[in-house]
Design a protein around this motif. Structure first.
Motif, PDB file in Angstrom:
ATOM      1  N   THR A   5     -38.908  43.462  79.362  1.00 54.57           N
ATOM      2  CA  THR A   5     -37.670  42.683  79.296  1.00 54.57           C
ATOM      3  C   THR A   5     -37.606  41.832  80.563  1.00 54.57           C
ATOM      4  OG1 THR A   5     -36.423  44.421  80.397  1.00 54.57           O
ATOM      5  CG2 THR A   5     -36.409  44.449  77.994  1.00 54.57           C
ATOM      6  N   HIS A   6     -36.806  40.800  80.548  1.00 52.82           N
ATOM      7  CA  HIS A   6     -36.669  39.930  81.705  1.00 52.82           C
ATOM      8  C   HIS A   6     -35.186  39.637  81.864  1.00 52.82           C
ATOM      9  CE1 HIS A   6     -37.018  35.943  83.865  1.00 52.82           C
ATOM     10  NE2 HIS A   6     -37.825  36.696  84.574  1.00 52.82           N
ATOM     11  N   LYS A   7     -34.529  40.419  82.740  1.00 53.65           N
ATOM     12  CA  LYS A   7     -33.075  40.279  82.895  1.00 53.65           C
ATOM     13  C   LYS A   7     -32.763  39.227  83.954  1.00 53.65           C
ATOM     14  CE  LYS A   7     -31.974  44.882  81.245  1.00 53.65           C
ATOM     15  NZ  LYS A   7     -31.223  46.116  81.499  1.00 53.65           N
TER      16      LYS A   7
ATOM     17  N   ILE B 266     -33.294  34.502  84.503  1.00 51.17           N
ATOM     18  CA  ILE B 266     -33.818  33.262  83.929  1.00 51.17           C
ATOM     19  C   ILE B 266     -34.803  32.691  84.938  1.00 51.17           C
ATOM     20  CG2 ILE B 266     -33.313  30.957  83.036  1.00 51.17           C
ATOM     21  CD1 ILE B 266     -30.497  31.820  82.440  1.00 51.17           C
ATOM     22  N   ASP B 267     -35.973  32.262  84.446  1.00 52.72           N
ATOM     23  CA  ASP B 267     -36.946  31.590  85.309  1.00 52.72           C
ATOM     24  C   ASP B 267     -36.914  30.097  85.011  1.00 52.72           C
ATOM     25  OD1 ASP B 267     -37.649  34.009  86.322  1.00 52.72           O
ATOM     26  OD2 ASP B 267     -39.620  34.111  85.357  1.00 52.72           O
ATOM     27  N   PHE B 268     -36.775  29.306  86.067  1.00 56.35           N
ATOM     28  CA  PHE B 268     -36.773  27.849  85.954  1.00 56.35           C
ATOM     29  C   PHE B 268     -38.016  27.326  86.665  1.00 56.35           C
ATOM     30  CE2 PHE B 268     -32.310  29.193  86.233  1.00 56.35           C
ATOM     31  CZ  PHE B 268     -31.716  28.546  85.160  1.00 56.35           C
TER      32      PHE B 268
ATOM     33  N   THR C 261     -45.081  39.481  91.030  1.00 55.51           N
ATOM     34  CA  THR C 261     -45.078  39.942  89.640  1.00 55.51           C
ATOM     35  C   THR C 261     -44.976  38.787  88.645  1.00 55.51           C
ATOM     36  OG1 THR C 261     -42.698  40.249  89.738  1.00 55.51           O
ATOM     37  CG2 THR C 261     -44.056  42.190  90.162  1.00 55.51           C
ATOM     38  N   GLU C 262     -44.724  37.566  89.155  1.00 52.87           N
ATOM     39  CA  GLU C 262     -44.600  36.420  88.256  1.00 52.87           C
ATOM     40  C   GLU C 262     -45.466  35.261  88.740  1.00 52.87           C
ATOM     41  OE1 GLU C 262     -40.338  35.664  88.191  1.00 52.87           O
ATOM     42  OE2 GLU C 262     -40.054  37.111  86.572  1.00 52.87           O
ATOM     43  N   VAL C 263     -46.508  35.584  89.493  1.00 52.13           N
ATOM     44  CA  VAL C 263     -47.308  34.553  90.170  1.00 52.13           C
ATOM     45  C   VAL C 263     -48.008  33.605  89.196  1.00 52.13           C
ATOM     46  CG1 VAL C 263     -49.501  35.817  90.494  1.00 52.13           C
ATOM     47  CG2 VAL C 263     -48.698  34.215  92.262  1.00 52.13           C
TER      48      VAL C 263
ATOM     49  N   PRO D  69     -44.869  27.849  90.529  1.00 52.78           N
ATOM     50  CA  PRO D  69     -43.632  27.767  91.318  1.00 52.78           C
ATOM     51  C   PRO D  69     -42.409  27.760  90.394  1.00 52.78           C
ATOM     52  CG  PRO D  69     -45.213  26.092  92.027  1.00 52.78           C
ATOM     53  CD  PRO D  69     -45.755  26.693  90.762  1.00 52.78           C
ATOM     54  N   HIS D  70     -41.457  28.623  90.664  1.00 56.65           N
ATOM     55  CA  HIS D  70     -40.250  28.687  89.841  1.00 56.65           C
ATOM     56  C   HIS D  70     -39.135  29.411  90.589  1.00 56.65           C
ATOM     57  CE1 HIS D  70     -41.959  32.703  89.057  1.00 56.65           C
ATOM     58  NE2 HIS D  70     -40.746  33.076  88.673  1.00 56.65           N
ATOM     59  N   LEU D  71     -37.934  29.264  90.066  1.00 58.88           N
ATOM     60  CA  LEU D  71     -36.786  30.027  90.574  1.00 58.88           C
ATOM     61  C   LEU D  71     -36.520  31.158  89.589  1.00 58.88           C
ATOM     62  CD1 LEU D  71     -34.141  30.567  92.202  1.00 58.88           C
ATOM     63  CD2 LEU D  71     -33.028  28.903  90.685  1.00 58.88           C
ATOM     64  N   HIS D  72     -36.456  32.369  90.094  1.00 60.91           N
ATOM     65  CA  HIS D  72     -36.082  33.542  89.283  1.00 60.91           C
ATOM     66  C   HIS D  72     -34.625  33.830  89.642  1.00 60.91           C
ATOM     67  CE1 HIS D  72     -36.667  37.756  87.640  1.00 60.91           C
ATOM     68  NE2 HIS D  72     -35.736  38.014  88.550  1.00 60.91           N
ATOM     69  N   LEU D  73     -33.718  33.643  88.670  1.00 64.51           N
ATOM     70  CA  LEU D  73     -32.279  33.771  88.924  1.00 64.51           C
ATOM     71  C   LEU D  73     -31.684  34.966  88.177  1.00 64.51           C
ATOM     72  CD1 LEU D  73     -29.837  31.933  90.216  1.00 64.51           C
ATOM     73  CD2 LEU D  73     -29.368  31.454  87.818  1.00 64.51           C
TER      74      LEU D  73
HETATM   75 ZN   LIG Z   1     -38.445  36.012  86.459  1.00 61.81          ZN
END
Ligand SMILES: [Zn+2]
Length: 195
Positions: free
Chosen positions: A88-90, A92-94, A165-167, A171-175
């Motif tokens: 699951t991914h609680k 949002i990745d931008f 863990t999301e490499v 490049p992104h923002l994990h919010l």
């Molecule tokens: Zn994420």
């Protein structure tokens, strides 16, 4: 004399005992009803999960351009190419270019600026009402520090790829949004269609 007093009391009791008993019973009944009614009374507006309170919270966009690459999922599993597993991914990745400005979504206080091997550089923004906005995978260059008060739109960090863990997502923002320490769907407070 003593005997006389007792028999007088007994005769009074015989005469009025029924009414006394009835009065005491009524008093007990009223007390019980009052207690039950009070206990079942609806919760006042100090209930943190009152939907009306949350409905008025509206975030501004954390990025000028929002390109969602991984949405929030509470139960649906999403594949992580980095970890090679479904989870699951609680949050949002931008996706955004390295160094893109990341902004405060509401007025608040910076409560934490940390580095975590799994989620990279993290900034936590306390926006009140038991809500914390967590920005992860930021670059090493953090323009705010713990205790800073910021307003909506203040740059609080820059997009990078520091979350191990999301490499593979680039490049992104994990919010993340925490409401009383529970991860909730940021989409409830973001209006991405408007941006
Ligand atoms: Zn994420």
């Amino acid at each position: 004399m003593e005997q006389n007093k007792t028999s007088k009391f007994m005769s009074l009791l015989r005469k009025y005992g029924y009414w006394v008993l009835l009065g005491v019973s009524l008093a007990v009944l009223i007390t019980v009803i009052t207690l039950v009614a009070t206990r079942n009374a609806p919760l006042q507006d100090d209930d943190p999960f009152e939907p009306v309170d949350n409905a008025v919270i509206e975030f501004s966009s954390p990025l000028t351009v929002t390109n969602v690459i991984k949405d929030y999922s509470n139960s649906a599993l999403q594949y992580s190419s980095t970890l090679r597993l479904w989870q699951t991914h609680k949050a949002i990745d931008f996706a955004a270019e390295e160094g893109t400005e990341v902004m405060a979504v509401l007025d608040g206080t910076i409560t934490e600026v940390t580095y975590n091997y799994l989620m990279g550089n993290i900034v936590k923004l306390d926006v009140g009402n038991g809500m914390i906005v967590v920005y992860a995978s930021l670059s090493n260059d953090i323009p705010v520090k713990e205790g800073d008060t910021v307003t909506k739109g203040t740059v609080i960090g820059y997009v990078s790829n520091t979350a191990k863990t999301e490499v593979n997502d680039g490049p992104h923002l994990h919010l993340e949004v925490l409401l009383d320490d529970e991860k909730v769907d940021p989409n409830l407070y973001l209006d991405l269609a408007e941006k």
